[in-house]
Design a protein around this motif. Structure first.
Motif, PDB file in Angstrom:
ATOM      1  N   ILE A  59       0.865  -1.179   0.000  1.00 38.08           N
ATOM      2  CA  ILE A  59       0.000   0.000   0.000  1.00 38.08           C
ATOM      3  C   ILE A  59       0.904   1.233   0.000  1.00 38.08           C
ATOM      4  CG2 ILE A  59      -1.768   1.272   1.265  1.00 38.08           C
ATOM      5  CD1 ILE A  59      -2.656  -1.411   2.480  1.00 38.08           C
ATOM      6  N   GLU A  60       0.625   2.151  -0.885  1.00 40.53           N
ATOM      7  CA  GLU A  60       1.490   3.316  -1.026  1.00 40.53           C
ATOM      8  C   GLU A  60       1.532   4.145   0.256  1.00 40.53           C
ATOM      9  OE1 GLU A  60       0.995   5.672  -4.540  1.00 40.53           O
ATOM     10  OE2 GLU A  60       0.172   3.963  -5.605  1.00 40.53           O
ATOM     11  N   ILE A  61       2.636   4.787   0.479  1.00 41.33           N
ATOM     12  CA  ILE A  61       2.856   5.584   1.681  1.00 41.33           C
ATOM     13  C   ILE A  61       1.801   6.677   1.838  1.00 41.33           C
ATOM     14  CG2 ILE A  61       4.471   7.189   2.799  1.00 41.33           C
ATOM     15  CD1 ILE A  61       5.380   4.304   2.911  1.00 41.33           C
ATOM     16  N   ARG A  62       1.344   7.251   0.746  1.00 41.82           N
ATOM     17  CA  ARG A  62       0.390   8.354   0.837  1.00 41.82           C
ATOM     18  C   ARG A  62      -0.925   7.943   1.483  1.00 41.82           C
ATOM     19  NH1 ARG A  62      -2.874   9.167  -4.391  1.00 41.82           N
ATOM     20  NH2 ARG A  62      -2.628   7.166  -5.416  1.00 41.82           N
ATOM     21  N   PHE A  63      -1.240   6.659   1.445  1.00 40.73           N
ATOM     22  CA  PHE A  63      -2.481   6.197   2.053  1.00 40.73           C
ATOM     23  C   PHE A  63      -2.334   5.965   3.557  1.00 40.73           C
ATOM     24  CE2 PHE A  63      -3.031   4.728  -2.407  1.00 40.73           C
ATOM     25  CZ  PHE A  63      -4.027   5.626  -2.723  1.00 40.73           C
ATOM     26  N   HIS A  64      -1.115   5.984   4.068  1.00 43.25           N
ATOM     27  CA  HIS A  64      -0.905   5.797   5.503  1.00 43.25           C
ATOM     28  C   HIS A  64      -1.131   7.091   6.290  1.00 43.25           C
ATOM     29  CE1 HIS A  64       0.296   1.683   5.096  1.00 43.25           C
ATOM     30  NE2 HIS A  64       1.288   1.980   4.276  1.00 43.25           N
ATOM     31  N   LEU A  65      -1.502   8.163   5.617  1.00 41.89           N
ATOM     32  CA  LEU A  65      -1.793   9.421   6.288  1.00 41.89           C
ATOM     33  C   LEU A  65      -2.895   9.251   7.321  1.00 41.89           C
ATOM     34  CD1 LEU A  65      -1.435  12.522   6.467  1.00 41.89           C
ATOM     35  CD2 LEU A  65      -3.157  12.711   4.690  1.00 41.89           C
ATOM     36  N   ILE A  66      -3.845   8.378   7.070  1.00 39.64           N
ATOM     37  CA  ILE A  66      -4.953   8.167   7.998  1.00 39.64           C
ATOM     38  C   ILE A  66      -4.447   7.671   9.355  1.00 39.64           C
ATOM     39  CG2 ILE A  66      -5.479   5.826   7.239  1.00 39.64           C
ATOM     40  CD1 ILE A  66      -8.440   6.526   7.713  1.00 39.64           C
ATOM     41  N   ARG A  67      -3.412   6.871   9.363  1.00 42.11           N
ATOM     42  CA  ARG A  67      -2.859   6.391  10.633  1.00 42.11           C
ATOM     43  C   ARG A  67      -2.325   7.554  11.454  1.00 42.11           C
ATOM     44  NH1 ARG A  67       0.846   1.291   9.530  1.00 42.11           N
ATOM     45  NH2 ARG A  67       0.324   0.888  11.696  1.00 42.11           N
ATOM     46  N   GLN A  68      -1.642   8.474  10.790  1.00 38.06           N
ATOM     47  CA  GLN A  68      -1.096   9.642  11.468  1.00 38.06           C
ATOM     48  C   GLN A  68      -2.225  10.520  12.020  1.00 38.06           C
ATOM     49  OE1 GLN A  68       1.452  11.991   8.995  1.00 38.06           O
ATOM     50  NE2 GLN A  68       1.647  13.619  10.496  1.00 38.06           N
ATOM     51  N   MET A  69      -3.300  10.693  11.261  1.00 37.04           N
ATOM     52  CA  MET A  69      -4.420  11.505  11.712  1.00 37.04           C
ATOM     53  C   MET A  69      -5.095  10.904  12.947  1.00 37.04           C
ATOM     54  SD  MET A  69      -6.392  12.717   8.316  1.00 37.04           S
ATOM     55  CE  MET A  69      -5.504  12.988   6.811  1.00 37.04           C
ATOM     56  N   VAL A  70      -5.212   9.586  12.984  1.00 35.58           N
ATOM     57  CA  VAL A  70      -5.811   8.922  14.137  1.00 35.58           C
ATOM     58  C   VAL A  70      -4.893   9.068  15.361  1.00 35.58           C
ATOM     59  CG1 VAL A  70      -6.464   6.674  15.101  1.00 35.58           C
ATOM     60  CG2 VAL A  70      -7.213   7.320  12.815  1.00 35.58           C
ATOM     61  N   GLN A  71      -3.593   8.897  15.168  1.00 30.17           N
ATOM     62  CA  GLN A  71      -2.650   9.013  16.274  1.00 30.17           C
ATOM     63  C   GLN A  71      -2.602  10.438  16.838  1.00 30.17           C
ATOM     64  OE1 GLN A  71       1.004   7.531  14.679  1.00 30.17           O
ATOM     65  NE2 GLN A  71       0.327   5.397  14.779  1.00 30.17           N
ATOM     66  N   GLU A  72      -2.804  11.439  15.981  1.00 30.72           N
ATOM     67  CA  GLU A  72      -2.830  12.839  16.412  1.00 30.72           C
ATOM     68  C   GLU A  72      -4.192  13.278  16.926  1.00 30.72           C
ATOM     69  OE1 GLU A  72      -1.482  14.971  13.003  1.00 30.72           O
ATOM     70  OE2 GLU A  72       0.601  14.323  13.256  1.00 30.72           O
ATOM     71  N   ASN A  73      -5.161  12.351  16.947  1.00 33.38           N
ATOM     72  CA  ASN A  73      -6.524  12.607  17.406  1.00 33.38           C
ATOM     73  C   ASN A  73      -7.228  13.681  16.566  1.00 33.38           C
ATOM     74  OD1 ASN A  73      -8.585  11.815  19.090  1.00 33.38           O
ATOM     75  ND2 ASN A  73      -8.125  13.386  20.615  1.00 33.38           N
ATOM     76  N   ARG A  74      -6.926  13.690  15.262  1.00 32.44           N
ATOM     77  CA  ARG A  74      -7.590  14.635  14.347  1.00 32.44           C
ATOM     78  C   ARG A  74      -8.854  14.053  13.768  1.00 32.44           C
ATOM     79  NH1 ARG A  74      -3.118  16.594  10.336  1.00 32.44           N
ATOM     80  NH2 ARG A  74      -4.855  17.805   9.518  1.00 32.44           N
ATOM     81  N   ILE A  75      -8.964  12.725  13.751  1.00 32.89           N
ATOM     82  CA  ILE A  75     -10.209  12.054  13.357  1.00 32.89           C
ATOM     83  C   ILE A  75     -10.423  10.875  14.265  1.00 32.89           C
ATOM     84  CG2 ILE A  75     -10.189  12.779  10.959  1.00 32.89           C
ATOM     85  CD1 ILE A  75      -9.232   9.961  10.237  1.00 32.89           C
TER      86      ILE A  75
END
Length: 75
Positions: A59-75
């Motif tokens: 899976i391309e790196i650009r799709f892992h952005l969602i993991r970062q957003m969850v860890q930062e409590n943005r979603i």
């Protein structure tokens, strides 16, 4: 699982954009955190995981952005 994960990543980008827009025009509370609903348990576990497995390497790196957003409590 891969398709759900990629779709969730794209939806998360739109969700963050819409959240910023609504906060900018004071339509929602600054403290609110948007919620992304999904039903694929494998994709949810991959999103919430703190470690990268060998399996989703394709899976391309650009799709892992969602993991970062969850860890930062943005979603």
């Amino acid at each position: 699982m891969e398709a759900e994960y990629i779709d969730a990543s794209e939806a998360a980008k739109s969700l963050v954009w819409l959240d910023r827009l609504l906060k900018e025009v004071n339509a929602i509370d600054e403290e609110s955190i948007p919620t992304l609903m999904m039903d694929n348990q494998s994709a949810i576990k991959l999103i919430e995981s703190l470690f990268f497995d060998e399996r989703p390497k394709h899976i391309e790196i650009r799709f892992h952005l969602i993991r970062q957003m969850v860890q930062e409590n943005r979603i």
